[in-house]
Enzyme design. Structure first.
Site, mmCIF file in Angstrom:
data_model
loop_
_atom_site.group_PDB
_atom_site.id
_atom_site.type_symbol
_atom_site.label_atom_id
_atom_site.label_comp_id
_atom_site.label_asym_id
_atom_site.label_seq_id
_atom_site.Cartn_x
_atom_site.Cartn_y
_atom_site.Cartn_z
ATOM 1 N NE ARG A 175 -3.817 0.305 2.232
ATOM 2 C CZ ARG A 175 -4.599 0.745 3.212
ATOM 3 N NH1 ARG A 175 -4.646 0.087 4.369
ATOM 4 N NH2 ARG A 175 -5.336 1.832 3.062
ATOM 5 C CB CYS A 233 -1.947 4.032 9.641
ATOM 6 S SG CYS A 233 -3.300 4.665 10.674
#
Length: 285
Positions: A175, A233
């Site tokens: 990611r 995050c």
């Protein structure tokens, strides 16, 4: 490590009749069965804390998926959980202490002095032979008075863009590199960020690694003792766990609660893909 508690330590305190408030913070992204699982079996006396409804606010997409609740909302929740002034709090979950870390971070920044995460969560408790009970626990309302930190000790997108220290991205490497993005509208990472996946700081059974191993992981991405450290995050939950890891080794980590979900939903914010230069493979002759 004062921010953590082992199952054996918690069991001993309960046997002694210690004055504790235990919070069950079970939550999984994309699922709504946390409370149902809690009702099916939880630590004795544990009260369910709802991450989505009580440990996060709600706003525009540019605020992220899990923005901070207001100070007043958090205090109301803490009192519903039965937390009394000066009482020690233990938080746990069944998901490698991820949602529990959000509760730890939220309560600590609001002034609760003694908040600890049960290392290994429900699995560690059961492995140690701890008893569980079923059903709802509804304690008398607490009287805790929380601080009013507001947004004073967290970062917004503009502050992240101007950050001069090390910015850590706690998401999975694929990611971070922008190879996949299962949730947010754009793949990639905030320019200049370094990738420190939270799983690198945990053992296979969801416990935190030793302080020396956590130090080594921080040092490997340039997050040394003298460097200001910030973290983000996907939505601000895992970043709180990275802040907990930092606390375990005496390093302050400032959280960007909006995280990638806010950054990627704000038009005009720059985005990088691929590894940072230090992570790139060297060119072959």
């Amino acid at each position: 490590m004062a921010d953590l508690m082992t199952a054996a330590e918690l069991g001993a305190l309960l046997d002694e009749g210690a004055d504790l408030r235990i919070l069950d913070v079970r939550y999984r992204l994309g699922f709504t069965d946390g409370h149902e699982n809690y009702l099916g079996g939880h630590l004795p006396g544990a009260v369910f804390a709802d991450l989505e409804a009580e440990l996060a606010g709600h706003g525009a997409p540019s605020d992220g998926r899990h923005p901070l609740p207001s100070d007043e909302e958090l205090e109301r929740a803490a009192r519903r959980w039965g937390i009394r002034e000066g009482q020690s709090v233990v938080v746990y979950d069944d998901s490698r202490s991820l949602p529990a870390s959000r509760a730890w971070w939220a309560l600590r920044r609001a002034g609760v002095a003694d908040v600890r995460v049960l290392d290994g969560g429900l699995g560690a408790w059961r492995e140690a032979g701890g008893a569980v009970e079923q059903g709802e626990v509804v304690p008398p309302p607490g009287d805790v008075v929380l601080g009013r930190p507001g947004t004073a000790d967290v970062l917004d997108a503009d502050e992240v863009a101007a950050w001069t220290g090390v910015l850590l991205d706690a998401r999975a490497p694929e990611r971070f590199r922008g190879e996949t993005e299962p949730i947010d509208p754009v793949a990639g990472h905030i320019p200049g960020a370094r990738n420190l996946p939270i799983v690198d700081l945990l053992t296979a059974d969801g416990r935190f690694r030793s302080p020396s191993e956590i130090v080594a992981a921080f040092e490997a991405v340039g997050a040394g003792e003298e460097v200001p450290i910030a973290a983000y995050c996907g939505s601000g939950v895992t970043a709180a766990q990275l802040a907990l890891a930092g606390s375990l080794i005496g390093r302050e980590v400032t959280v960007y609660p909006g995280s990638w979900s806010a950054w990627s939903n704000t038009p005009g914010r720059p985005i990088e893909v691929g590894p940072v230069p230090e992570e790139a493979d060297p060119l072959e002759d």
